[in-house]
Design an enzyme around this catalytic site. Structure first.
Site, short mmCIF file in Angstrom:
data_model
loop_
_atom_site.label_atom_id
_atom_site.label_comp_id
_atom_site.label_asym_id
_atom_site.label_seq_id
_atom_site.Cartn_x
_atom_site.Cartn_y
_atom_site.Cartn_z
N GLY A 153 2.82 -0.92 4.28
CA GLY A 153 2.95 0.47 3.89
C GLY A 153 4.40 0.85 3.70
N ASN B 85 0.87 -1.18 0.00
CA ASN B 85 0.00 0.00 0.00
C ASN B 85 0.90 1.23 0.00
OD1 ASN B 85 -1.84 2.01 0.41
ND2 ASN B 85 -2.31 1.45 2.54
N TRP B 86 1.06 1.82 -1.17
CA TRP B 86 1.99 2.95 -1.28
C TRP B 86 1.42 4.25 -0.72
CZ3 TRP B 86 4.43 2.52 -6.90
CH2 TRP B 86 5.31 1.44 -6.91
N GLU C 243 -5.57 -4.36 10.74
CA GLU C 243 -4.55 -3.35 10.97
C GLU C 243 -4.88 -2.57 12.25
OE1 GLU C 243 -2.50 -2.33 6.96
OE2 GLU C 243 -4.22 -1.02 7.20
P1 PGA Z 1 2.73 0.61 7.63
O1 PGA Z 1 1.28 0.83 6.96
O2 PGA Z 1 3.26 -0.69 7.12
O3 PGA Z 1 3.54 1.79 7.17
O4 PGA Z 1 2.52 0.59 9.11
C1 PGA Z 1 0.39 -0.25 6.78
C2 PGA Z 1 -0.91 0.22 6.22
O5 PGA Z 1 -1.38 1.30 6.61
O6 PGA Z 1 -1.52 -0.45 5.37
#
Ligand code: PGA
Length: 251
Positions: free
Chosen positions: A233, A12-13, A172
């Site tokens: 992310g 997820n960019w 999440e």
């Molecule tokens: P992160 O984000 O890996 O930077 O914690 C994950 C996300 O929000 O999908």
């Protein structure tokens, strides 16, 4: 115990990378893909503006699926600034992230609009990656399971078990996103077990863990029975870090 159907690692960019940066990512990432474990499915969600470039870059690499970060549920209409599923189809998008906590928090995404988007995506043969998770305050109040089960049930309202079996969930914990503070794998697994049991049809779907996932900690998550991958992310923005994470997901 559920049958694990597949393992999915999705990037997820968020609001990162213009077209040139997207091309530079794939220039570095594509040569690494052949060395990555074949049992891991890979999806990348660039911003809308980079979907075309990403689709061109990946046209000879069937192992990489494209994902959108959001969508509107209507086929078309007077919705300034929105993107429909038929527009996403132009780029061969196979997944769409729905209900990410940042969209719920900053853009008024609700359980109701999540449900509308899930129904629309399934109707177009696009797999929704439905994001659910609790805030730190909810966790401290001991209502994590209530919150996540409620989000799960609302997301799948009026969706039958056969359709539900075609979605992907991402658990999440909001306090773990971008914070460097990841959730204990055993705790994450327990929440995911509750997601699986919340609605008929979720017994064999991939449930991804998201929240500060990186190459160093992905294996601990993948060792849990309910965890079928990661929604990544920050660690997906660098091609080498993302490849290392995918490699470690299969350890
Ligand atoms: P992160 O984000 O890996 O930077 O914690 C994950 C996300 O929000 O999908």
């Amino acid at each position: 115990m559920q049958t694990r159907m597949r393992t999915l690692i999705a990037a997820n960019w968020k609001m990162h990378k213009n077209v040139a940066e997207t091309r530079a990512f794939f220039d570095a990432f594509l040569p690494l893909v052949a060395g990555l474990p074949t049992q891991v499915e890979i999806a990348v969600a660039p911003p809308f503006t980079a979907l075309s470039a990403a689709a061109q870059c990946c046209s000879d690499e069937p192992r990489i699926a494209l994902a959108a970060q959001n969508m509107h549920w209507s086929a078309q209409g007077a919705y300034t600034g929105e993107i429909s599923l038929s527009m996403l189809a132009d780029f061969g998008v196979g997944y769409v992230i729905v209900g990410h906590s940042e969209r719920r928090e900053y853009f008024d995404e609700t359980d109701h609009t999540v449900n509308l988007k899930v129904q629309a995506a399934l109707g177009h043969g696009v797999t929704p990656i439905i994001a659910v998770g609790e805030t730190l305050a909810e966790r401290d109040a001991g209502i994590t399971l209530d919150r996540v089960v409620s989000q799960t049930q609302h997301a799948l309202q009026d969706i039958d078990a056969e359709q539900a079996s075609r979605v992907v969930f991402a658990y999440e914990p909001i306090w773990a996103i971008g914070s460097g503070r990841s959730c204990d794998p055993l705790e994450a697994d327990a929440v995911m077990g509750a997601i699986r049991d919340a609605v008929d049809g979720l017994q064999a779907i991939p449930i991804l863990y998201g929240g500060s996932v990186k190459a160093e900690n992905i294996a601990a998550y993948m060792g849990q029975p309910n965890i079928g991958g990661g929604l990544v992310g920050g660690a997906s923005l660098d091609p080498h870090a993302f490849a290392a994470l995918i490699r470690n997901a299969a350890l």
